[in-house]
Design a protein around this motif. Structure first.
Motif, PDB file in Angstrom:
ATOM      1  N   VAL A  68       0.863  -1.178   0.000  1.00 15.97           N
ATOM      2  CA  VAL A  68       0.000   0.000   0.000  1.00 15.97           C
ATOM      3  C   VAL A  68       0.893   1.218   0.000  1.00 15.97           C
ATOM      4  O   VAL A  68       1.761   1.377   0.863  1.00 15.97           O
ATOM      5  N   ALA A  69       0.716   2.069  -1.031  1.00 14.03           N
ATOM      6  CA  ALA A  69       1.506   3.308  -1.103  1.00 14.03           C
ATOM      7  C   ALA A  69       0.605   4.429  -0.628  1.00 14.03           C
ATOM      8  O   ALA A  69      -0.369   4.783  -1.289  1.00 14.03           O
ATOM      9  N   GLU A  95       3.936  -4.542   2.834  1.00 16.39           N
ATOM     10  CA  GLU A  95       4.903  -3.450   2.908  1.00 16.39           C
ATOM     11  C   GLU A  95       4.201  -2.128   2.675  1.00 16.39           C
ATOM     12  O   GLU A  95       3.370  -1.983   1.780  1.00 16.39           O
ATOM     13  N   MET A  96       4.539  -1.159   3.507  1.00 15.87           N
ATOM     14  CA  MET A  96       3.963   0.173   3.391  1.00 15.87           C
ATOM     15  C   MET A  96       4.942   1.070   2.658  1.00 15.87           C
ATOM     16  O   MET A  96       6.121   1.127   3.023  1.00 15.87           O
ATOM     17  N   ALA A  97       4.464   1.754   1.610  1.00 12.17           N
ATOM     18  CA  ALA A  97       5.333   2.706   0.925  1.00 12.17           C
ATOM     19  C   ALA A  97       4.849   4.109   1.249  1.00 12.17           C
ATOM     20  O   ALA A  97       3.676   4.423   1.057  1.00 12.17           O
ATOM     21  N   ASN A  98       5.708   4.936   1.747  1.00 13.87           N
ATOM     22  CA  ASN A  98       5.319   6.279   2.157  1.00 13.87           C
ATOM     23  C   ASN A  98       5.458   7.240   0.980  1.00 13.87           C
ATOM     24  O   ASN A  98       6.552   7.665   0.631  1.00 13.87           O
ATOM     25  N   ILE A  99       4.325   7.548   0.351  1.00 13.70           N
ATOM     26  CA  ILE A  99       4.396   8.499  -0.756  1.00 13.70           C
ATOM     27  C   ILE A  99       3.736   9.823  -0.393  1.00 13.70           C
ATOM     28  O   ILE A  99       3.628  10.727  -1.223  1.00 13.70           O
ATOM     29  N   ARG A 100       3.323   9.926   0.853  1.00 18.05           N
ATOM     30  CA  ARG A 100       2.747  11.201   1.294  1.00 18.05           C
ATOM     31  C   ARG A 100       3.840  12.084   1.860  1.00 18.05           C
ATOM     32  O   ARG A 100       4.206  13.107   1.297  1.00 18.05           O
ATOM     33  N   GLU A 101       4.417  11.692   2.990  1.00 18.34           N
ATOM     34  CA  GLU A 101       5.486  12.502   3.589  1.00 18.34           C
ATOM     35  C   GLU A 101       6.719  12.556   2.700  1.00 18.34           C
ATOM     36  O   GLU A 101       7.420  13.562   2.646  1.00 18.34           O
ATOM     37  N   ALA A 120       9.439   5.488  -8.056  1.00 20.88           N
ATOM     38  CA  ALA A 120      10.639   4.849  -7.521  1.00 20.88           C
ATOM     39  C   ALA A 120      10.344   4.202  -6.169  1.00 20.88           C
ATOM     40  O   ALA A 120      10.761   3.078  -5.894  1.00 20.88           O
ATOM     41  N   ILE A 121       9.600   4.916  -5.322  1.00 17.06           N
ATOM     42  CA  ILE A 121       9.285   4.388  -3.994  1.00 17.06           C
ATOM     43  C   ILE A 121       8.447   3.116  -4.127  1.00 17.06           C
ATOM     44  O   ILE A 121       8.686   2.108  -3.443  1.00 17.06           O
ATOM     45  N   VAL A 122       7.470   3.163  -5.002  1.00 16.77           N
ATOM     46  CA  VAL A 122       6.599   1.997  -5.203  1.00 16.77           C
ATOM     47  C   VAL A 122       7.402   0.831  -5.759  1.00 16.77           C
ATOM     48  O   VAL A 122       7.276  -0.308  -5.307  1.00 16.77           O
ATOM     49  N   ALA A 123       8.259   1.134  -6.715  1.00 16.98           N
ATOM     50  CA  ALA A 123       9.083   0.066  -7.288  1.00 16.98           C
ATOM     51  C   ALA A 123       9.960  -0.574  -6.232  1.00 16.98           C
ATOM     52  O   ALA A 123      10.146  -1.793  -6.207  1.00 16.98           O
ATOM     53  N   GLY A 653      15.021  -1.649  -6.627  1.00 20.36           N
ATOM     54  CA  GLY A 653      13.706  -1.204  -7.083  1.00 20.36           C
ATOM     55  C   GLY A 653      13.630   0.300  -7.210  1.00 20.36           C
ATOM     56  O   GLY A 653      13.134   0.854  -8.196  1.00 20.36           O
ATOM     57  N   VAL A 654      14.174   0.987  -6.243  1.00 19.17           N
ATOM     58  CA  VAL A 654      14.135   2.447  -6.257  1.00 19.17           C
ATOM     59  C   VAL A 654      14.914   2.995  -7.456  1.00 19.17           C
ATOM     60  O   VAL A 654      14.554   4.011  -8.047  1.00 19.17           O
TER      61      VAL A 654
END
Lengths: 674, 318, 189
Positions: A68-69, A95-101, A120-123, A653-654
């Motif tokens: 979850v991003a 896995e948690m992807a932080n795309i907010r902060e 990149a973060i999601v990848a 991944g990034v």
């Protein structure tokens, strides 16, 4: 590895993410990432509908991994882990992807860059999650016994609340009696209740409670273990009295020929004998022999107490007893020490006879104190005709303690009132600000103004006996700028009272280390969160209450004591504690026993097994910080949930669009795993 | 800590060659007895006292820094000043240059115009500091051949030796000079105004302020029955000594308190000749007071008074 | 932020010209400085009051005040200030500013300092005799000068007061340094 099926969910978070990042585009793009089975975007993933989306996909599409991003793991990792669990997927395969902060909020000025970064973060998350292993939370039981350290009003309250709920408490107190500083006070502000009158019933309850094991004249020597499972070692110091035989009759201390200044209970203003009971209402009622001052231990002579004891309870050979016990939780309520006013030479404390500290004055006005409650000068006889009360001594001062000690203004007003009540003296309160913030405090200040107290707004510069002009001979002169009239004043008085700051106990740093918690620069124990959690500490299972956490008045102290009890009861009634499985494991077959990791562990979680000559991590103490993993020269320590493969995969991944070290536009993501 | 052979770089200050020549004389005489070597800076200049900083800052710092630069070229890294104001200026300039690179740059630019520079290698100290901190007090006791017994000495510190920097003694209630005098065998009179200001240059600006400050000090020392006031600063000595008659005239008092330098009393205790120590240059004569030495019988040691049953114990009492 | 009477620059000027001057922002107005000052009774404004005036931007009143000129540099205020404000150093800054802008009304003190410096810049050493004579004859009533002259004579008799100045050898060097310093100082303004 077997083909994994990864579900990717990009959250809009309303406008928080979608306002900057092109979430639909990312969701579409992510479909092409390796192992991705489903990729979609949604407005609010943390909502029940969002969570159900995940759960449905797990069940119906057979997802084996979930990403979850959205916001930060701190916020919602537990939420989504629980969702996975409900759907039958191990929560650590999430896995948690932080795309907010990390993307939307920090790059709000560059939406394109934010979107690229999100990809990149999601990848990275997708690449990592396929390497996740299913893990089980460690569940540890909670011992229902609690140790409370400190028998002042905070500790007494905590102990009573837990004991009344039906659970066992061991209350450890360093002094021979419980009661703490509150037992020394005369009256309490603003109600002017007699301090002992409101305290002693509680002390009595503690002494008689079936669920409270009272260990006085005792100190904690060692603490081992973790939340729910502490093993503590307590040294019960020898009173030199057999308490089974002692009736508290008092013959021993009445006959003792050795008098010394009582620097504890009487704050140095009175005397006690070498064998003594701290004060009449002491709990427990037994006396104690002060080995440092007793004639017998010095010369072998005297033994008067032994001669006169009707039950033969004196036991000069009695030794300390060291006791080990297991508890589930610990509450530290160790209170404070008073600032030593001799550190401020210009106030003359210790040199000029009629300068008194606040605690000295409490003992003086106390009806059972050294003067029987009479307000007199150091000669013990003369009543003062004028008294100056100096605020902020040792506090609000970068030369000593920068903090405001919170209660001294109110205590100063209380003193002023008592002086008005018992004498005809003129009273001068010299202050910088009048801090009377809480319930009925401002009204109390008004009362003192009505009583004719002189308020001089100025921080006293010096107290001197060097007379300069007529009227000053034989007096103490308080030299202060009266800032409200802008002039320096010399106020001749008979007596000066110094409102000294509350300071952390002299050994608070040592104690904090012993219990595995932190201390502020000033020395007060560090709470988990200054606003929302002043009770817990960074060490699970260890709580703090009262002035040990910072200066405060009695109502706040009592409140914190009860709060600590409530928190402990939560753990006790739940019965068990879940521990995150994020921890290190040592491959013992390959461990060379170099022990480098042992001392590096900030939590003392690594034990060295002497026989096998290898190190082993205690999973309950380990917090998964990774220090040992990085330090091991043989690289045989693995950090669960942060393995080498997982971390490298995330990095690869990034860097999905940087094939061969160059930025390749429209590149295909890396298809090979690490 | 001094160099191995007890060598110090010495900054005399303007008074040492004039109004406080006795201070330098006695300092050098005592230094010889104790094996302390004072090497005077060649061609030192005035430190500016409290005057230059009131007018222009960078030149004020530079005036002082020339001395620092010259001192840096000498053997010892311990720069000793006997005058409290000189000590304060040298110390302040040294510290501020070390702490504020901007200031350091500007001052060094000015020094460069004179072909000098200062790199910050010195430790600035007051003469009293080196005598009580570096010299073994046992050695001082040993050198005392004529103890000052019977002489009631009021140790007067003044302000700038203990403030604003806390280096070797308490800033409000210093005691090192008290202990030194006790080592010399004197009866130390611990009077509360011992670290209060003598008024400095106020004697020139406002006699009202200055004379009152001096009067307070004399009054306090006299109240405590001192025979002599001992100082460590030429300004303090001047104010208390040279203006004592003026103070008496203005306030109708009759103080007769000689004011000597601590090195003079040390010299006397070491058995040195009074003239060599500059005794006799003080305006309020010390002869009568010094005649008391060895004359007055030491009061027999009183048995400690029975504790008054009613009195409350003092803080720290056992 | 300081109130705006003549602009906020006065406060900043004072603070920037003093090492650690920025600590003035934390002044509690507690009055310890005013309470400690030995000459506090004779100052027009206590040090604390002066700081409040600086914060209020009262440039002229502050620079005309006799307060900094009556500072004896005893440093009690600095040592006792609970916020560690460099009070004595701020007083020196105010003196310098008052002189630079010609606003000081306490003429005697400023003139004494300027005269003192005059001798130092001429000889490299202070010259008490010349200084005292010149200053007193031009600033003080005759009666007071006579009172001081008795003391002066006594000092001369004891060999503590020389009637001739002493000059350092490398006066040129000192002059060069001081001139350079004055130039650098002028560039700051």
């Amino acid at each position: 590895m077997a083909e994994e099926k990864v579900g990717v969910y990009i959250c809009h978070c309303g406008h928080n993410i979608a306002g900057t990042v092109d979430v639909e585009a990312v969701a579409e793009w992510a479909k092409d990432l390796p192992n991705v089975e489903v990729s979609t975007d949604y407005k609010f993933m943390c909502s029940s509908l969002g969570q159900e989306l995940v759960e449905e996909d797990i069940r119906e599409k057979g997802l084996t991994r979930v990403v979850v991003a959205a916001c930060s793991p701190h916020m919602h990792e537990p939420t989504f882990r629980k969702a996975c669990e409900r759907a039958g997927l191990n929560p650590y395969l999430f896995e948690m992807a932080n795309i907010r902060e990390h993307a939307s909020w920090v790059h709000a000025d560059d939406p394109d860059a934010a979107t690229e970064k999100t990809k990149a973060i999601v990848a990275g998350a997708v690449s990592r999650v396929v390497h996740h292993e299913p893990l089980d939370t460690l569940v540890v039981p909670v011992n229902e016994k609690t140790m409370v350290v400190g028998g002042g009003i905070a500790g007494i309250n905590t102990a009573l609340e837990i004991a009344n709920a039906g659970y066992p408490v061991v209350l450890v107190e360093r002094e021979p009696s419980i009661g703490g500083h509150m037992a020394q006070f005369d009256k309490t502000f603003p109600t002017l209740d007699c301090s002992a009158c409101i305290l002693t019933p509680k002390m009595f309850d503690v002494g008689n409670h079936p669920n409270i094991e009272l260990m006085t004249y005792s100190e904690v020597e060692n603490v081992e273990g973790y939340v729910g499972n502490f093993t503590v070692t307590i040294r019960q110091k020898a009173r030199k009295i057999n308490i089974e035989d002692c009736t508290g009759c008092g013959d021993c201390w009445e006959r003792c020929p050795k008098k010394v200044v009582d620097t504890d209970y009487e704050a140095g203003l009175g005397y006690r004998t070498a064998v003594y009971r701290p004060f009449p209402q002491a709990v427990p009622k037994y006396p104690v022999i002060d080995v440092e001052t007793c004639i017998y231990y010095d010369t072998g002579k005297c033994r008067a107490c032994e001669k006169f004891c009707p039950t033969g309870a004196i036991n000069f050979e009695q030794e300390d007893e060291v006791v080990m016990t297991k508890v589930g939780n610990i509450v530290l309520a160790t209170g404070y020490d008073l600032f030593d006013c001799r550190r401020i030479p210009q106030y003359g404390f210790g040199r000029l006879a009629n300068v008194f500290s606040s605690l000295e004055f409490e003992r003086m006005t106390n009806a059972s104190g050294p003067t029987g409650g009479k307000i007199v000068l150091r000669d013990g006889v003369t009543e003062p005709e004028s008294v100056a009360i100096i605020h902020c001594v040792g506090s609000r001062d970068k030369n000593y303690n920068e903090y405001c000690s919170g209660i001294c203004c109110m205590a100063a007003l209380k003193f002023a009132h008592l002086i008005h009540e018992k004498t005809n003296a003129e009273v001068y309160n010299c202050y910088i600000d009048m801090r009377s913030a809480f319930k009925d405090y401002e009204e109390f200040y008004n009362r003192l103004m009505e009583e004719g107290t002189h308020f001089i707004r100025g921080r006293v510069a010096e107290v001197t006996d060097a007379a300069r002009m007529p009227g000053e001979e034989g007096k103490l002169i308080v030299q202060v700028e009266d800032t409200l009239i802008g002039k320096q004043r010399r106020v001749p008085v008979d007596m000066v009272i110094l409102m000294a700051a509350m300071e952390p106990r002299w050994d608070s740093v040592e104690v904090s280390h012993q219990f595995g918690i932190g201390c502020s620069a000033a020395g007060f124990f560090t709470e988990k969160h200054p606003k929302l959690d002043p009770i817990a500490t960074m060490s699970d299972g260890v709580f703090i209450a009262g002035v040990a956490q910072g200066p405060k008045d009695i109502p706040l102290t009592v409140g914190q004591g009860a709060a600590a009890a409530a928190r402990v009861l939560t753990l006790i009634t739940t019965g068990e504690v879940e521990m995150e499985p994020v921890r290190a494991t040592i491959d013992e077959a390959r461990c060379s026993g170099c022990r480098i990791c042992n001392n590096l562990c900030p939590y003392g979680a690594i034990d060295f097994l002497e026989e096998e000559a290898v190190s082993r991590v205690n999973p309950a103490l380990c917090k998964g910080c990774g220090t040992c993993v990085a330090a091991c020269p043989s690289q045989i320590i693995t950090g669960a949930h942060f393995s080498y493969e997982q971390i490298m995969a995330e990095i690869e991944g990034v860097l999905w669009d940087m094939g061969n070290g160059q930025l390749v536009p429209d590149a295909q993501p890396v298809t090979e795993s690490a | 800590m001094p160099d191995d052979n007890g060598k110090y770089t010495y900054y005399p200050g303007c008074a040492a060659k004039g109004s406080s020549a006795a201070y330098e004389m006695s300092m050098l005489a005592v230094g010889e007895v104790l094996g302390m070597n004072f090497e005077e800076i060649d061609d030192w200049n005035c430190c500016g006292a409290t005057e230059y900083f009131s007018i222009n800052a960078i030149p004020a710092y530079s005036l002082v820094a020339r001395n620092l630069a010259l001192a840096e070229q000498m053997e010892s890294d311990q720069l000793v000043a006997s005058c409290s104001a000189c000590f304060l200026n040298l110390n302040k300039t040294n510290k501020y240059m070390g702490k504020h690179p901007d200031l350091d740059q500007k001052v060094n630019r000015a020094l460069a115009a004179g072909g000098l520079s200062y790199d910050g290698g010195l430790t600035v100290r007051h003469l009293l500091d080196v005598v009580v901190s570096d010299v073994d007090q046992e050695l001082i006791a040993q050198k005392v051949t004529q103890p000052l017994s019977g002489l009631r000495v009021a140790p007067y510190y003044g302000c700038m030796v203990v403030r604003p920097d806390e280096t070797f003694d308490n800033q409000e209630y210093p005691m090192t000079l008290d202990h030194l005098m006790a080592t010399l065998g004197a009866t130390v009179v611990d009077f509360p105004l011992k670290a209060h200001c003598c008024g400095g240059h106020m004697t020139q600006i406002s006699e009202d302020v200055a004379f009152e400050l001096i009067r307070r000090l004399l009054h306090n020392a006299a109240e405590y029955e001192a025979d002599v006031i001992v100082t460590l600063c030429p300004m303090c000595q001047l104010n208390l000594d040279a203006y004592q008659n003026n103070v008496n005239r203005r306030f109708g008092t009759d103080y007769n308190l000689p004011v000597l330098y601590f090195t003079q009393l040390m010299g006397l205790a070491f058995g040195l000749d009074a003239k060599e120590l500059g005794i006799g240059t003080e305006i309020v004569s010390a002869n009568k007071a010094l005649a008391k030495i060895g004359q007055v019988e030491e009061a027999p040691r009183k048995k400690p008074a029975r504790r008054d049953k009613k009195a409350l114990p003092m803080p720290g009492e056992m | 932020m300081p109130a705006n009477v003549n602009g906020t620059s006065f406060y900043r000027q004072v603070v920037e010209a003093t090492p650690d001057g920025e600590k003035l922002a934390t002044c509690l107005q507690c009055g310890t400085c005013g309470g400690s000052c030995p000459s506090g009774d004779d100052m027009q404004h206590t040090p604390r009051l002066l700081f409040a005036m600086i914060d209020a931007g009262m440039r002229e009143q502050v620079l005309r005040s006799n307060t900094p000129w009556y500072c004896v540099s005893c440093y009690y205020c600095t040592v006792r200030c609970p916020q560690e404000i460099p009070i004595t150093d701020l007083m020196y800054t105010l003196k310098r500013m008052a002189v630079a802008e010609g606003l000081y009304e306490e003429r005697d003190a400023a003139d004494w300092s300027t005269s003192f410096i005059g001798y130092v810049e001429q000889y490299g050493r202070s010259f008490e005799f010349g200084l005292a004579t010149r200053y007193h004859l031009s600033h003080k009533p005759l009666g007071a000068t006579i009172g001081k002259s008795t003391m002066g004579l006594q000092m001369m008799q004891k060999g503590r007061l020389s009637m001739t100045p002493e000059r350092i050898e490398n006066m040129d060097q000192l002059t060069a340094i001081l001139n350079a310093a004055k130039q650098i100082a002028a560039q700051e303004v």
